[in-house]
Enzyme design. Sequence first.
Site, mmCIF file in Angstrom:
data_model
loop_
_atom_site.group_PDB
_atom_site.id
_atom_site.type_symbol
_atom_site.label_atom_id
_atom_site.label_comp_id
_atom_site.label_asym_id
_atom_site.label_seq_id
_atom_site.Cartn_x
_atom_site.Cartn_y
_atom_site.Cartn_z
ATOM 1 N N LYS A 289 45.931 -18.834 52.045
ATOM 2 C CA LYS A 289 46.415 -20.150 51.614
ATOM 3 C C LYS A 289 45.693 -20.501 50.315
ATOM 4 O O LYS A 289 44.460 -20.492 50.284
ATOM 5 C CB LYS A 289 46.130 -21.188 52.704
ATOM 6 C CG LYS A 289 46.865 -22.500 52.519
ATOM 7 C CD LYS A 289 48.372 -22.348 52.785
ATOM 8 C CE LYS A 289 49.068 -23.697 52.825
ATOM 9 N NZ LYS A 289 48.723 -24.477 54.044
ATOM 10 N N HIS A 290 46.434 -20.795 49.272
ATOM 11 C CA HIS A 290 45.851 -21.127 47.972
ATOM 12 C C HIS A 290 44.881 -20.047 47.497
ATOM 13 O O HIS A 290 43.780 -20.346 47.025
ATOM 14 C CB HIS A 290 45.178 -22.492 48.017
ATOM 15 C CG HIS A 290 46.122 -23.614 48.347
ATOM 16 N ND1 HIS A 290 47.215 -23.913 47.571
ATOM 17 C CD2 HIS A 290 46.158 -24.484 49.373
ATOM 18 C CE1 HIS A 290 47.878 -24.919 48.092
ATOM 19 N NE2 HIS A 290 47.261 -25.285 49.203
ATOM 20 N N ASN A 432 31.676 -20.517 45.726
ATOM 21 C CA ASN A 432 30.733 -19.807 46.584
ATOM 22 C C ASN A 432 31.401 -19.476 47.927
ATOM 23 O O ASN A 432 32.066 -20.328 48.510
ATOM 24 C CB ASN A 432 29.499 -20.666 46.833
ATOM 25 C CG ASN A 432 28.603 -20.768 45.617
ATOM 26 O OD1 ASN A 432 28.252 -19.757 45.050
ATOM 27 N ND2 ASN A 432 28.216 -21.979 45.263
ATOM 28 N N HIS A 538 35.877 -16.242 40.775
ATOM 29 C CA HIS A 538 36.103 -17.606 40.317
ATOM 30 C C HIS A 538 37.591 -17.899 40.132
ATOM 31 O O HIS A 538 38.394 -17.001 40.060
ATOM 32 C CB HIS A 538 35.372 -17.850 38.991
ATOM 33 C CG HIS A 538 33.884 -17.838 39.158
ATOM 34 N ND1 HIS A 538 33.095 -16.778 38.747
ATOM 35 C CD2 HIS A 538 33.033 -18.732 39.710
ATOM 36 C CE1 HIS A 538 31.833 -17.046 39.028
ATOM 37 N NE2 HIS A 538 31.768 -18.217 39.623
#
Length: 538
Positions: A289-290, A432, A538
Amino acid sequence: MAVAAKNIPAPDLVPVRRALLSVFDKTGLTDFAKGLVAAGVELVSTGGTAKAIAEAGLAVRDVSELTGFPEIMDGRVKTLHPSVHGALLGVRDDPEHAKAMHDHRIEPIDLLVCNLYPFEEVRRSGADYAAVVENIDIGGPAMIRASAKNHAYVAIVTDPGDYASVLNALEMNIGSLSLDFRQKLAAKAFARTASYDAAISGWFAETLEIEHPTWRAFGGRLESVMRYGENPHQSAGFYVNGDKRPGVATARQLQGKQLSYNNINDTDAAFELVGEFDPNRCAAVAIIKHANPCGVAEDASLAAAYARALACDPVSAFGGIVAMNRILDAEAAQEIVKTFTEVIIAPNASEDAVRIIAAKKNLRLLVTGGLPDPHAGGITVKSVAGGMLVQGRDNAVVDGLELKVVTRRAPTAAEMADLKFAFRIAKHVKSNAIVYAKDGATVGIGAGQMSRVDSSRIAARKALDAAEAAGLAEPLTQGSVVASDAFFPFADGLISAIEAGATAVIQPGGSMRDEDVIAAADEHGIAMVFTGVRHFRH
């Protein structure tokens, strides 16, 4: 030295009286040539293209009649001649150009039909160095660029998909092509040669192991225009670069509506993650998801793995992407359709599974024919204002790392298996990243937080929510292991994981306070393993 512009206005309609056809891809060639002849266009051609046109019963002049020079050097030199390039580049309304064409008996060419040697395909085929070099087209790009530059008078067609529109335009304009049409063809032609050169320069950099060439070019072909991008006010298109790595770009869509921008981004993340799991060892399922996993599990069957992955965070799984490392079977398909899912991606799917998925007409089903190799090299690209960040793909795999036990207590065999499992997942979680795992399944995931402590707490909180939804007395993080994508800068993140019930930890190590973190682990009697490799994402 730049040539001064003469400001000669381009005519709107330019009659097409002569066309030069020189193509490697002969898809639709003879029908197009017949259409040109019907429109009163004289055909000039080269080599195999001329042969194909002649065999179709059409009159065609060999390019050597224009140049007065035969093809030489195995066809390497046939169109690199002033009679060809003058015919393409001459500004018809410039008296000096017109005189030069007259004096040198250069006959104007109004339409160039040209596509290129299949460099990209030969490169991907694994051909040897000499074969790849031989498929670098020289004359084709030169003619294409010449025609595109002189689009005021010349139309350039590089894509067989445009043949029908050219014939239609000729019919609509009684044998002429408009300036607007020629401009659009020229823009497409320059994009094609740019993409072609990008593939060549990329191959050289890869072959010669030049990690950071002075000039870096990327190319791609439009696969689809999307309704919108990440948000409805953003436009978006999907481009493919020809890389055959199994995934969303190479997959066949068996059913469902068009993939969205976010679907493609999330599906890529899902399939790259599940590619970490050898299908010969276990069945594995990832729910994304995302672009973050909300549940991952391995088991003896896909259905069992899916059920355990779903249990990690059933709330977030709603509207997610499901990826698996084996052929989708009916049992797994039956379980997946019970929850609203956007996309399923798998190496393949059984006929029964396809029939089950078909009942959900909007559910996209993609099959790839294989899994991405997590060990393979390659590059990833991220755009920033004014430039791009280019790096090697993160192809570090935990099974190939030298793991170091740094605590007094070593992990048990079961803990070590789960530690490796969790670290595989952490590689694909936005930093993180904190991943709790137990018995080959994630039981809590914390992603994308500015503080590693927050990621640990979020993962524990999600585990509590999942336990409540499942009616369990305690969260599955009790007795679990935990993975961190980067080192714990302080002992507080580790303490948070211990409080959630973790008994063993895997992390890269490398902090100035490693000794404090190790001491905290020893104080609580847990095992800790250092990998020496970080997985920031990231």
